[in-house]
Design an enzyme around this catalytic site. Sequence first.
Site, PDB file in Angstrom:
ATOM      1  N   SER A 104     -18.114 -28.881  24.930  1.00  0.00           N
ATOM      2  CA  SER A 104     -17.842 -28.632  26.352  1.00  0.00           C
ATOM      3  C   SER A 104     -16.363 -28.372  26.542  1.00  0.00           C
ATOM      4  CB  SER A 104     -18.220 -29.860  27.176  1.00  0.00           C
ATOM      5  OG  SER A 104     -17.331 -30.924  26.896  1.00  0.00           O
ATOM      6  N   ASP A 105     -16.015 -27.617  27.576  1.00  0.00           N
ATOM      7  CA  ASP A 105     -14.611 -27.629  27.962  1.00  0.00           C
ATOM      8  C   ASP A 105     -14.328 -29.034  28.469  1.00  0.00           C
ATOM      9  OD1 ASP A 105     -12.008 -27.066  28.545  1.00  0.00           O
ATOM     10  OD2 ASP A 105     -12.429 -25.210  29.606  1.00  0.00           O
ATOM     11  N   CYS A 106     -13.063 -29.441  28.398  1.00  0.00           N
ATOM     12  CA  CYS A 106     -12.807 -30.872  28.511  1.00  0.00           C
ATOM     13  C   CYS A 106     -13.076 -31.380  29.906  1.00  0.00           C
ATOM     14  CB  CYS A 106     -11.419 -31.170  27.993  1.00  0.00           C
ATOM     15  SG  CYS A 106     -11.429 -30.789  26.222  1.00  0.00           S
ATOM     16  N   ASP A 107     -14.073 -32.204  29.975  1.00  0.00           N
ATOM     17  CA  ASP A 107     -14.578 -32.828  31.200  1.00  0.00           C
ATOM     18  C   ASP A 107     -15.618 -31.984  31.912  1.00  0.00           C
ATOM     19  OD1 ASP A 107     -13.806 -35.369  31.399  1.00  0.00           O
ATOM     20  OD2 ASP A 107     -12.124 -35.036  32.752  1.00  0.00           O
ATOM     21  N   SER A 108     -16.128 -30.932  31.315  1.00  0.00           N
ATOM     22  CA  SER A 108     -17.029 -30.110  32.116  1.00  0.00           C
ATOM     23  C   SER A 108     -18.351 -30.801  32.422  1.00  0.00           C
ATOM     24  CB  SER A 108     -17.225 -28.709  31.541  1.00  0.00           C
ATOM     25  OG  SER A 108     -17.560 -28.761  30.221  1.00  0.00           O
TER      26      SER A 108
END
Length: 829
Positions: free
Chosen positions: A330-334
């Site tokens: 995932s993109d970070c925190d998505s």
Amino acid sequence: MPLAAMASASSSSSRCHPTLAVALLCAIAAVSSAAAGGAGGRGPITTAGRNYTRVCDPARFAALGLDASRFRYCDASLPYADRVRDLVGRMTLEEKVRNLGDQAEGAPRVGLPPYRWWGEALHGVSDVGPGGTWFGDVVPGATSFPLVINAAAAFNESLWRAVGGAVSTEIRAMYNLGHAELTYWSPNINVVRDPRWGRASETPGEDPFVVGRYAVNFVRGMQDVGSGRTAAAGDPFARPIKVSSCCKHFAAYDVDAWFKADRLTFDAQVQERDMVETFERPFEMCIRDGDASCVMCSYNRVNGIPACADARLLTETVRDQWQLHGYIVSDCDSVRVMVRDAKWLNYTGVEATAAAMKAGLDLDCGMFWEGARDFFTTYGVDAVRQGKIMEADVDNALTNVYLTLMRLGFFDGMPEFESLGATDVCSKEHKELAADAARQGMVLLKNDAHRLPLDPNKIKSVSLVGLLEHINATDVMLGDYRGKPCRVVTPYNAIRKMVNATYVHACDNRACDTAEGMGGAARTAKIADATIVIAGLNMSVERESNDREDLLLPWNQTGWINAVAEASPYPIVLVIMSAGGVDVSFAQNNLKIGAIVWAGYPGEEGGTAIADVLFGKHNPGGRLPLTWFKNEYVNQIPMTSMALRPDAARGYPGRTYKFYDGPAVLYPFGHGLSYTNFSYASATTGATVTIPIGAWEHCKTLTYKSGAAPSPAPACPALNVASHRCDEAVSFAVTVRNTGGVGGGHVVPVYTAPPAEVGDAPRKQLVAFRRVFVPAGAAVEVPFTLNVCRDLAIVEETAYTVVPSGASAVIVGDDALELSFAVTINLAA
Ligand SMILES: *[C@@H]1O[C@H](CO)[C@@H](O)[C@H](O)[C@H]1NC(C)=O
Ligand SMILES: *[C@@H]1O[C@H](CO)[C@@H](O)[C@H](O)[C@H]1NC(C)=O
Ligand SMILES: *[C@@H]1O[C@H](CO)[C@@H](O)[C@H](O)[C@H]1NC(C)=O
Ligand SMILES: *[C@@H]1O[C@H](CO)[C@@H](O)[C@H](O)[C@H]1NC(C)=O
Ligand SMILES: *[C@@H]1O[C@H](CO)[C@@H](O)[C@H](O)[C@H]1NC(C)=O
Ligand SMILES: *[C@@H]1O[C@H](CO)[C@@H](O)[C@H](O)[C@H]1NC(C)=O
Ligand SMILES: *[C@@H]1O[C@H](CO)[C@@H](O)[C@H](O)[C@H]1NC(C)=O
Ligand SMILES: *[C@@H]1O[C@H](CO)[C@@H](O)[C@H](O)[C@H]1NC(C)=O
């Protein structure tokens, strides 16, 4: 990625920005490094100081009180799949879930060490993010190559591969020294759909084919282990890789922060045709042709569904259709973003975790948020216990993740790279490659009356005018996702080596804004044999989380550039540092501005490249990888409208050189001048390809321009390429002759255009390009082979890729230098 990236970058240099969002992130970064137990600024869960080069080292197991020979996952004679099954099978559910986040805790009970997945290497090894990369002691810095938009401007595939190779060598050396891990979330291959996008510097521009070729070459440079072991012998899930490279951000992600639109909540409304033709294409190439071992999904939603919870995108497209051999992160925190920001379906953490994992997400990158970790690690156990996912889903995710680490030699070592050490980072060779890359990417936009190059035998003094941060560019040239550079050669440093007398007039702190200030700049211009103005943008104008609102030069630069030009006895030279295009109409039309060079953000050796171009030690051959628009363009089109095609009915102008055909182009895609002239010749004047249509093949109808439908209607208007063998090719050669007095690099672009009667089609589309060096007076023959299905195809309305019947055009070259011929396709039903 990630805001946290910025936070850690800024906090490490104690430059936390005072805006609310970023201040918050600075605080988070501080919390997360505190959680690290103060591991010397190395962030949380520390693997630095690793005293092993392979997990399955028997001495490592012995130190843990374990016997390595009893763990089948360490038996190098077994297939990777069996070993990974053994490893995952030994772990409890809780242990498994603690390894689904970027800061994987390992499982000491079964000999598995922690691992920090987050690595960045956009244009050199970077220490952005809480990953395992750090600079200090024996590795004070790493080579900082030009930003990707500059590298793209070189249009040189071997350069892109060479840069990927140098970066991965530095990573391997740093890994051996306990300064880095082996997984990197680069390259960024989103297409620059809109000229305002803040992340243009990170990407290879607006053309999906160029972006895709960049991805393939950079990934191959990063991942391939050298001739002997490059070929996927049998099992592609066992192909050894040097460093893991990741194509991001999938998909249709290219709005960061534009007025009220924010990437975390933005729902990209995308037609399927644009999805196939533009947004997905670089990713397809990256996976199919580059064999990337990782894909990162993006923050945004696509037609209502968060990209990281979209089974059709992640599982059907990336994993099944394109056959990803690797993991999806995932993109970070998505995943948190779905709940916290997008409030998607009012999901809870458990529900969002389950949705993302079921869609095909393997690893959750999460930033520490109010003390909580990534969602997979936080909610994974409950998601299984509540029956929302099965433990087998967790096993499947971990299998993708550990197969990647197996291929990297994380368990067994990789002898061919183990001798790399500190002298392989910032080597003379890599610094020279960085300088060469910067030189190859310089684009000469304007050069009236041969203003450039400056003759160092005649020019005894120069006046340098501009913001000090551009003249003494120790910072701006390094752009975003930087590491610590080996050194920085500023324009000032390098120009000083060419001419002894250099007068600097810095326009900082409004020093040029007043009449008096402008007078000062003008006086400086008067005393020198030549005036060089260095101007442009920086990261407070265009950056991740920061899109532009207009395309103009900020900080009153236009005003004083004109004043300096007016005062100078000779036409001045203007050098622009920027990633996106800047509306420099004022300079294009001003006779007192003799030459314009676009220098991008050229990396640590950028000054050398700029001076080499200005003083003729290098003949520029770079081309614009995106259209430079006049500012009026952005008033005609909201950044949030994703459609590429124009729509006259609602005054929608269309996007990129493929679809926009209006007057707002300042410098077109592919523009770039040289200090010499070239000419083209080809023996090919046309070709006809007859494709017999078998009963099993599938024809599609096409939309035609009003009144242009062919009559009689063709029996087969267009062939669906998926139903065809696609062996047909058209070969031709172009002779490129250098008719001027100085050798130079030259990019030969090959475009195709569908038959004139076809409606809603690209004006033209790039299908091949080659950069060649042609000595003065010499000629070079450049061969091309176009595959009919790949290079003469278009995407029709319902998103099928088809070859239209009729006369397509092959167009070689840009600007004035153009040669074209027709390829007539007969679909013989
Ligand atoms: C490696 O380091 C760990 C922790 O610092 C220590 O416990 C262990 O004994 C070391 N192992 C070897 C093989 O030196
Ligand atoms: C989410 O909850 C809010 C407040 O209860 C409600 O107004 C909204 O309709 C819900 N949205 C969805 C998609 O269920
Ligand atoms: C610019 O850099 C040079 C050396 O790199 C330095 O001598 C000079 O003082 C700098 N200029 C200013 C105004 O800081
Ligand atoms: C600079 O000056 C020195 C000493 O006067 C001279 O030897 C050198 O050639 C000059 N360099 C340039 C680039 O003009
Ligand atoms: C960009 O340049 C402006 C004007 O010189 C300056 O105020 C600002 O601090 C710079 N920002 C960055 C991130 O370098
Ligand atoms: C531009 O210059 C004018 C004066 O000429 C000044 O009032 C204004 O503040 C300047 N703007 C910026 C952004 O520096
Ligand atoms: C290229 O050719 C044109 C037309 O003959 C000529 O005007 C121009 O000076 C030439 N440019 C170079 C760089 O030789
Ligand atoms: C392309 O880049 C490679 C690698 O840096 C370089 O060796 C080659 O000369 C370049 N080709 C041209 C035509 O400039």
